[in-house]
Structure formats: structure tokens, C-alpha cells
Design an enzyme around this catalytic site. Structure first.
Site, short mmCIF file in Angstrom:
data_model
loop_
_atom_site.label_atom_id
_atom_site.label_comp_id
_atom_site.label_asym_id
_atom_site.label_seq_id
_atom_site.Cartn_x
_atom_site.Cartn_y
_atom_site.Cartn_z
N HIS A 207 0.81 -1.23 0.00
CA HIS A 207 0.00 0.00 0.00
C HIS A 207 0.84 1.28 0.00
O HIS A 207 0.30 2.37 -0.09
CB HIS A 207 -1.01 0.00 1.15
N CYS A 330 1.81 7.31 12.03
CA CYS A 330 1.55 6.53 13.25
C CYS A 330 1.80 7.35 14.49
O CYS A 330 1.28 7.06 15.54
CB CYS A 330 2.43 5.30 13.29
C1 PLP Z 1 4.29 2.32 6.68
C2 PLP Z 1 5.53 1.73 7.22
C3 PLP Z 1 5.52 0.58 8.03
C4 PLP Z 1 4.26 -0.07 8.53
O1 PLP Z 1 3.35 -0.38 7.57
P1 PLP Z 1 1.89 -0.91 7.95
O2 PLP Z 1 1.19 -0.93 6.68
O3 PLP Z 1 1.31 0.08 8.93
O4 PLP Z 1 2.05 -2.23 8.60
C5 PLP Z 1 6.73 0.07 8.44
N1 PLP Z 1 7.90 0.64 8.09
C6 PLP Z 1 7.95 1.75 7.33
C7 PLP Z 1 9.27 2.32 6.96
C8 PLP Z 1 6.78 2.32 6.86
O5 PLP Z 1 6.83 3.41 6.12
#
Ligand code: PLP
Length: 395
Positions: A207, A330
Site C-alpha cells: 500500500h 503513526c
Molecule cells: C508504513 C511503514 C511501516 C508499517 O506499515 P503498515 O502498513 O502500517 O504495517 C513500516 N515501516 C515503514 C518504513 C513504513 O513506512
């Protein structure tokens, strides 16, 4: 008002070509890959073709790719899987219990490490320099005979810095320590070769690269000893039991295919837009660029403005139809200063005034121009209202 999305680092829209590739696997070819009938066999074939495409993107072998439900899961699986296997093999005796991470990893690495620390493992968090770079020499010095794993992200989701993973990989291989890299932000955007870089484990996610949510992968080099976290039907080589999400995996592979074809051209296009925007934004008095000016992701801009709150800035931009972010998606609900920005030496009040602008495939020059028109005005208004400004000017 047409909205402008500049938060591609937190997630991306699904490319229409990806949706088209997925559709038959939601409607006609909906079989379970474990079934023996033709529905199952069709699904199995699509699964293995997709695995091949994703393996090719990073020069891995198909049997080294495990599909998971998210990058968070892949990162948890990598750290906990290696640690728990090491301990279970010791059968109650001595075991290697040391893991090294960097100070700017994503929350899911930080929290997995924290959990391991509560469960008998020792964690070393390596500092970074003012650009957010890990020094490979620090990795070398931190490795002890008890070290099992080093985990350093390929590129920072927050400040875009590209880490020296080839050097770190080489050191780890020489020392006989596993090397994991969270490559979520670079996967499909910057070329990665797991063999050349001596990577043992790597996380990628759909995604963040115009594929669907809820699907990610973990590359596990042949021979790496790792314990599964999910137990059940034994899918994915016994490492990730669950009915396989074929439509999402087909979409992930299509997204990877498109990224691979467009990588060079799209990267160059984004760098041009990025650098134009950085140049203009730095004209706003007091602004600083966080991360490295060149050694950074093509789509990442991260800046701090003195005296103002990043959150107010996001809200004001949103009212103008522009979607950006403070640190990472996050941490933005937590209202704590970003640990990544603190790690590169910002003061808490500077870290509070940060803005992450992340571009993507559908970002146009017109959109960037609009941002550059609106942003200085909003910054100025917020500065005038800022109680901090008066306070700091007095000091
Ligand atoms: C977005 C991201 C994640 C976590 O992805 P999820 O889809 O929330 O599980 C982990 N590491 C990095 C570097 C990210 O950008």
C-alpha cells in the site's frame, strides 16, 4: 475545490491498472490456494507467478518470499522470528540474545524490540548523525559474540534519508550476523539487490507503492533460521499460516511490475519536483530541512518551522484542500515530539513544528505550485499567532 494529496509516505491510492489485475481474483478465480480442484490450482498458479515477480524486483528467489498481512507483521516476524528461533534451538542453554537497531526505525521495529527486551533479549539502539544516517563503523563496534541480528531501515519514512545498507550488510555478513532491512519506503522506488547488499531479511509493503492495503512481504534468505509467529495450516512454507490473500498478492505483483518499469523516470520526475519545492520552502525565514539534501528518497520533503505547531499547520493546509503530515502517520496522534527528529538533534520545540510532504506518482507540478503559494501565507499567519515566538524572542 480539488484536493491535493501529498502524504504518499503514509499510504497511496491503488493504481487503476492494479485494480484491473486484481478483479478476476475477487470474482471468478476466488479459489483457495490449498484446494486440489481447478479453482484452487488457478489461485495457486497466480500466487506463484506473483511471488516470482516480487522476487525478481529485489533479485531474490521465489521461495525466499513470504507474504504477510502488513509491513508491521513482516517486521515483527523478522525480529521476533529470528530471536525466538535462536532461543528455542538453545533448548534452555546459552543463546545469542543481542539485537541491534537504529534510533530512527519505524514504530513497529521499536515496539518489537521493546517486547523482546522484556522477554530476555538485549537491544542496542544505534545513534544517527544530523542527517539521520547510521555510521557503519558503529554497527561494527556494536556487534558482540552474542549478536544475532542487525535491523536498519533502508530509507526513513519520516525524513527520507537513505541508509548505507550495502556497507552494513557487508559488515553483518563478515561477522556472521543476520541483517534485516525495513525497505517499505524504497521498495519499488529505489533499486535493491538483496544478494549484492548481503541482506538476509527484507520488508516490503503494497500500500506504499500503489497496491492494496493488507498485503506485504518478508524476504527470508534461504538458510536463515526463523520461527513462525502464526501457526496453522502451514501456508507460505510453514512460516505464515492463513488462507493466502490471492487478489491482494496479484495486485501487489502488478504494482511492483509497474514500479519497476517506471522507477527511473518517475524517480527523476519526483526529484525535480521535490528539489523545486525544497528550494522555495527554505525561503521562508527560519525554515530548516530535516534529512539529507541529496541522499534522500525522491518523494520526501521534511521541514521544520520555528515557533509553530505542526498540527495547526496540517489543519490549516487541510482547510485549503492540501493533505500533508507531521512526522509519521503513526505518531501524529500522539502529540509527542518525533523521536526521529530528536535523534537528528532537533530540540523538542523545533520537532513540534515539522511538516512532512511526500509526493507520488499522481503528483503534478501544478499541485506543487499551489502548495508553494499557500504554505508561506499559512506559516506567516501561524507565526503571528504563536505564543512561542514572543517567548523565544525574549530569551
Ligand atoms: C508504513 C511503514 C511501516 C508499517 O506499515 P503498515 O502498513 O502500517 O504495517 C513500516 N515501516 C515503514 C518504513 C513504513 O513506512
Amino acid at each position: 475545490m480539488k484536493k491535493i494529496y501529498l502524504d504518499y509516505a503514509s499510504t497511496t491510492p491503488v493504481d487503476k491498472r492494479v485494480i484491473k489485475a486484481m478483479e478476476p481474483f475477487l470474482t471468478k478465480n476466488y479459489g483457495n490456494t490449498m484446494s486440489l480442484h481447478s479453482f484452487g490450482q488457478e489461485a495457486k498458479l497466480a500466487l506463484e507467478n506473483s511471488r516470482q515477480v516480487l522476487a525478481d524486483l529485489i533479485n531474490a528467489k521465489p521461495n525466499e518470499i513470504i507474504f504477510t498481512g502488513s509491513a508491521t507483521e513482516s517486521n515483527n516476524q523478522a525480529l521476533k522470528g529470528v530471536a525466538l528461533r535462536e532461543r528455542s534451538e538453545s533448548k534452555g542453554g546459552q543463546y545469542k540474545n543481542h539485537i541491534i537497531i537504529s534510533a530512527i526505525e519505524h514504530a513497529c521495529i521499536m515496539e518489537s524490540a521493546k517486547w523482546l527486551a522484556k522477554n530476555g533479549f538485549e537491544i542496542t539502539k544505534l545513534p544517527v548523525d544530523k542527517y539521520g544516517m547510521v555510521n557503519p563503523e558503529d554497527v561494527k563496534k556494536a556487534i558482540t559474540p552474542k549478536t544475532i541480528l542487525v535491523s536498519v531501515m533502508h530509507t526513513s519514512n519520516e525524513i527520507g534519508t537513505i541508509e548505507p545498507i550495502a556497507e552494513i550488510g557487508k559488515i553483518c555478513r563478515e561477522k556472521g550476523v543476520y541483517f534485516h532491512t525495513d525497505a517499505v519506503q524504497s521498495f519499488g522506488k529505489i533499486a535493491i539487490d538483496v544478494k549484492k547488499y548481503n541482506i538476509d531479511l527484507l520488508t516490503g509493503s503494497a500500500h506504499k507503492m500503489y497496491g492494496p492495503k493488507g498485503i506485504a512481504l518478508l524476504y527470508v534468505r534461504e538458510g536463515v533460521k526463523i520461527e513462525p509467529i502464526l501457526h496453522g495450516g502451514g501456508q507460505e512454507n510453514g512460516l505464515r499460516s492463513s488462507t493466502v490473500n490471492v487478489p491482494a498478492i496479484v495486485g501487489f505483483a502488478k504494482a511492483a511490475e509497474l514500479c519497476k518499469v517506471e522507477m527511473k523516470k518517475e524517480g527523476a520526475r519526483q526529484i525535480k519536483l521535490r528539489d523545486k519545492a525544497i528550494k522555495e520552502i527554505l525561503k521562508i525565514k527560519g525554515t530548516r530541512l530535516n534529512g539529507h539534501s541529496e541522499n534522500r528518497l525522491p518523494n520526501n520533503i521534511n521541514v521544520s518551522f520555528p515557533y509553530i505547531e505542526g498540527e495547526s499547520l496540517i489543519i490549516r493546509l487541510d482547510l485549503e484542500g492540501i493533505a500533508c503530515s507531521t512526522g509519521s502517520a503513526c505518531s501524529s496522534y500522539k502529540l509527542e515530539p518525533s523521536y526521529v527528529l530528536l535523534a537528528i538533534g532537533l530540540k523538542p520545540e523545533e520537532a513540534h513544528g515539522s511538516l512532512r510532504i511526500s509526493l507520488g506518482r499522481f503528483t503534478t507540478e501544478k499541485e506543487i505550485n499551489h502548495l508553494l503559494k499557500v504554505l508561506p501565507k499559512i506559516v506567516k499567519q501561524l507565526e503571528l499567532m504563536s505564543p512561542f515566538k514572543k517567548k523565544y524572542e525574549k530569551e
